[in-house]
Design a protein around this motif. Structure first.
Motif, PDB file in Angstrom:
ATOM      1  N   UNK A  24       0.819  -1.208   0.000  1.00 52.65           N
ATOM      2  CA  UNK A  24       0.000   0.000   0.000  1.00 52.65           C
ATOM      3  C   UNK A  24       0.857   1.264   0.000  1.00 52.65           C
ATOM      4  N   UNK A  25       2.065   1.170   0.553  1.00 55.70           N
ATOM      5  CA  UNK A  25       2.961   2.320   0.518  1.00 55.70           C
ATOM      6  C   UNK A  25       3.605   2.486  -0.862  1.00 55.70           C
ATOM      7  N   UNK A  26       3.887   1.377  -1.537  1.00 51.20           N
ATOM      8  CA  UNK A  26       4.516   1.433  -2.856  1.00 51.20           C
ATOM      9  C   UNK A  26       3.539   1.898  -3.931  1.00 51.20           C
ATOM     10  N   UNK A  27       2.297   1.507  -3.796  1.00 51.07           N
ATOM     11  CA  UNK A  27       1.269   1.865  -4.779  1.00 51.07           C
ATOM     12  C   UNK A  27       0.320   2.869  -4.130  1.00 51.07           C
ATOM     13  N   UNK A  28      -0.386   3.610  -4.928  1.00 42.56           N
ATOM     14  CA  UNK A  28      -1.424   4.457  -4.342  1.00 42.56           C
ATOM     15  C   UNK A  28      -2.529   3.546  -3.822  1.00 42.56           C
ATOM     16  N   UNK A  29      -3.354   4.033  -2.887  1.00 39.10           N
ATOM     17  CA  UNK A  29      -4.385   3.155  -2.290  1.00 39.10           C
ATOM     18  C   UNK A  29      -5.309   2.498  -3.318  1.00 39.10           C
ATOM     19  N   UNK A  30      -5.689   3.232  -4.355  1.00 35.05           N
ATOM     20  CA  UNK A  30      -6.584   2.657  -5.361  1.00 35.05           C
ATOM     21  C   UNK A  30      -5.861   1.563  -6.140  1.00 35.05           C
ATOM     22  N   UNK A  31      -4.621   1.821  -6.537  1.00 33.28           N
ATOM     23  CA  UNK A  31      -3.835   0.820  -7.258  1.00 33.28           C
ATOM     24  C   UNK A  31      -3.568  -0.408  -6.406  1.00 33.28           C
ATOM     25  N   UNK A  32      -3.283  -0.187  -5.126  1.00 37.31           N
ATOM     26  CA  UNK A  32      -3.035  -1.313  -4.220  1.00 37.31           C
ATOM     27  C   UNK A  32      -4.302  -2.153  -4.051  1.00 37.31           C
ATOM     28  N   UNK A  33      -5.436  -1.482  -3.894  1.00 42.06           N
ATOM     29  CA  UNK A  33      -6.701  -2.219  -3.767  1.00 42.06           C
ATOM     30  C   UNK A  33      -6.974  -3.058  -5.010  1.00 42.06           C
ATOM     31  N   UNK A  34      -6.755  -2.475  -6.180  1.00 38.84           N
ATOM     32  CA  UNK A  34      -6.970  -3.216  -7.432  1.00 38.84           C
ATOM     33  C   UNK A  34      -6.047  -4.427  -7.502  1.00 38.84           C
ATOM     34  N   UNK A  35      -4.775  -4.229  -7.165  1.00 39.84           N
ATOM     35  CA  UNK A  35      -3.807  -5.324  -7.225  1.00 39.84           C
ATOM     36  C   UNK A  35      -4.163  -6.429  -6.222  1.00 39.84           C
ATOM     37  N   UNK A  36      -4.516  -6.050  -5.013  1.00 36.40           N
ATOM     38  CA  UNK A  36      -4.868  -7.040  -3.992  1.00 36.40           C
ATOM     39  C   UNK A  36      -6.134  -7.789  -4.396  1.00 36.40           C
ATOM     40  N   UNK A  37      -7.139  -7.067  -4.864  1.00 31.21           N
ATOM     41  CA  UNK A  37      -8.382  -7.729  -5.272  1.00 31.21           C
ATOM     42  C   UNK A  37      -8.155  -8.684  -6.438  1.00 31.21           C
ATOM     43  N   UNK A  38      -7.331  -8.278  -7.414  1.00 33.19           N
ATOM     44  CA  UNK A  38      -7.021  -9.170  -8.532  1.00 33.19           C
ATOM     45  C   UNK A  38      -6.255 -10.399  -8.039  1.00 33.19           C
ATOM     46  N   UNK A  39      -5.340 -10.185  -7.115  1.00 32.92           N
ATOM     47  CA  UNK A  39      -4.578 -11.309  -6.557  1.00 32.92           C
ATOM     48  C   UNK A  39      -5.479 -12.279  -5.807  1.00 32.92           C
ATOM     49  N   UNK A  40      -6.465 -11.745  -5.096  1.00 32.43           N
ATOM     50  CA  UNK A  40      -7.399 -12.608  -4.378  1.00 32.43           C
ATOM     51  C   UNK A  40      -8.254 -13.416  -5.356  1.00 32.43           C
ATOM     52  N   UNK A  41      -8.664 -12.784  -6.441  1.00 34.73           N
ATOM     53  CA  UNK A  41      -9.403 -13.523  -7.479  1.00 34.73           C
ATOM     54  C   UNK A  41      -8.537 -14.630  -8.061  1.00 34.73           C
ATOM     55  N   UNK A  42      -7.286 -14.290  -8.377  1.00 27.91           N
ATOM     56  CA  UNK A  42      -6.359 -15.278  -8.932  1.00 27.91           C
ATOM     57  C   UNK A  42      -6.135 -16.425  -7.950  1.00 27.91           C
ATOM     58  N   UNK A  43      -6.055 -16.100  -6.670  1.00 25.84           N
ATOM     59  CA  UNK A  43      -5.856 -17.118  -5.640  1.00 25.84           C
ATOM     60  C   UNK A  43      -7.033 -18.087  -5.635  1.00 25.84           C
ATOM     61  N   UNK A  44      -8.251 -17.559  -5.698  1.00 23.45           N
ATOM     62  CA  UNK A  44      -9.434 -18.426  -5.702  1.00 23.45           C
ATOM     63  C   UNK A  44      -9.448 -19.324  -6.938  1.00 23.45           C
ATOM     64  N   UNK A  45      -9.077 -18.775  -8.080  1.00 18.86           N
ATOM     65  CA  UNK A  45      -9.028 -19.569  -9.319  1.00 18.86           C
ATOM     66  C   UNK A  45      -7.963 -20.656  -9.198  1.00 18.86           C
ATOM     67  N   UNK A 118      -7.502 -11.565   4.434  1.00 18.62           N
ATOM     68  CA  UNK A 118      -7.113 -10.367   3.691  1.00 18.62           C
ATOM     69  C   UNK A 118      -8.325  -9.481   3.440  1.00 18.62           C
ATOM     70  N   UNK A 119      -9.467 -10.082   3.115  1.00 20.61           N
ATOM     71  CA  UNK A 119     -10.689  -9.279   2.947  1.00 20.61           C
ATOM     72  C   UNK A 119     -10.991  -8.501   4.225  1.00 20.61           C
ATOM     73  N   UNK A 120     -10.858  -9.190   5.373  1.00 20.10           N
ATOM     74  CA  UNK A 120     -11.113  -8.531   6.656  1.00 20.10           C
ATOM     75  C   UNK A 120     -10.136  -7.381   6.876  1.00 20.10           C
ATOM     76  N   UNK A 121      -8.878  -7.582   6.519  1.00 20.61           N
ATOM     77  CA  UNK A 121      -7.877  -6.516   6.667  1.00 20.61           C
ATOM     78  C   UNK A 121      -8.189  -5.331   5.760  1.00 20.61           C
ATOM     79  N   UNK A 122      -8.695  -5.617   4.566  1.00 23.56           N
ATOM     80  CA  UNK A 122      -9.019  -4.526   3.648  1.00 23.56           C
ATOM     81  C   UNK A 122     -10.150  -3.670   4.194  1.00 23.56           C
ATOM     82  N   UNK A 123     -11.031  -4.276   4.978  1.00 23.45           N
ATOM     83  CA  UNK A 123     -12.121  -3.512   5.581  1.00 23.45           C
ATOM     84  C   UNK A 123     -11.615  -2.579   6.660  1.00 23.45           C
ATOM     85  N   UNK A 124     -10.451  -2.928   7.242  1.00 27.34           N
ATOM     86  CA  UNK A 124      -9.827  -2.067   8.237  1.00 27.34           C
ATOM     87  C   UNK A 124      -8.745  -1.254   7.536  1.00 27.34           C
ATOM     88  N   UNK A 125      -8.179  -0.381   8.256  1.00 22.76           N
ATOM     89  CA  UNK A 125      -7.048   0.395   7.714  1.00 22.76           C
ATOM     90  C   UNK A 125      -5.803  -0.456   7.776  1.00 22.76           C
TER      91      UNK A 125
END
Length: 126
Positions: A24-45, A118-125
């Protein structure tokens, strides 16, 4: 007659919060959220593909998916899941069928638990 006991497996999922914080520090918050969400989708697949390929006797393809899952786990700081991926790589395609089944079942449980954590962490700061 003996009774059948059902064991309820509960796994402790460990996350490296510092790894997520770094993302989250390396990427802007929106970019980090997109990357994490895509990674979570990939993980489920990956989890679904590993199960399908293993059941279909496609050991090398399953190993390829496990390596992809390992990369995602490392990127997101899923330390428990990464360790189990390494165990699965040692067993898939080998001669210990029972051990392999046990590790793949654990991989699935911990994978699902890691997604939720990770979903739970995303709901928190982060």
């Amino acid at each position: 007659m003996s009774a059948v006991e059902h064991l309820h497996q509960k796994e402790t999922v460990l996350l490296d919060r510092e790894q997520l914080k770094t993302l989250y520090l390396q990427l802007d918050p929106i970019g980090a959220d997109k990357m994490v969400n895509q990674s979570l989708e990939d993980l489920a697949v990956c989890l679904a593909q590993i199960k399908k390929m293993h059941l279909g006797g496609q050991a090398e393809e399953a190993r390829h998916e496990i390596r992809s899952l390992l990369a995602i786990a490392r990127k997101l700081g899923m330390t428990t899941l990464a360790r189990i991926c390494r165990d699965a790589l040692d067993l898939v395609g080998g001669s210990d069928g029972i051990g392999c089944q046990a590790v793949l079942a654990r991989l699935n449980r911990v994978g699902e638990g890691s997604l939720i954590a990770v979903w739970d962490l995303q709901d928190m700061s982060v």
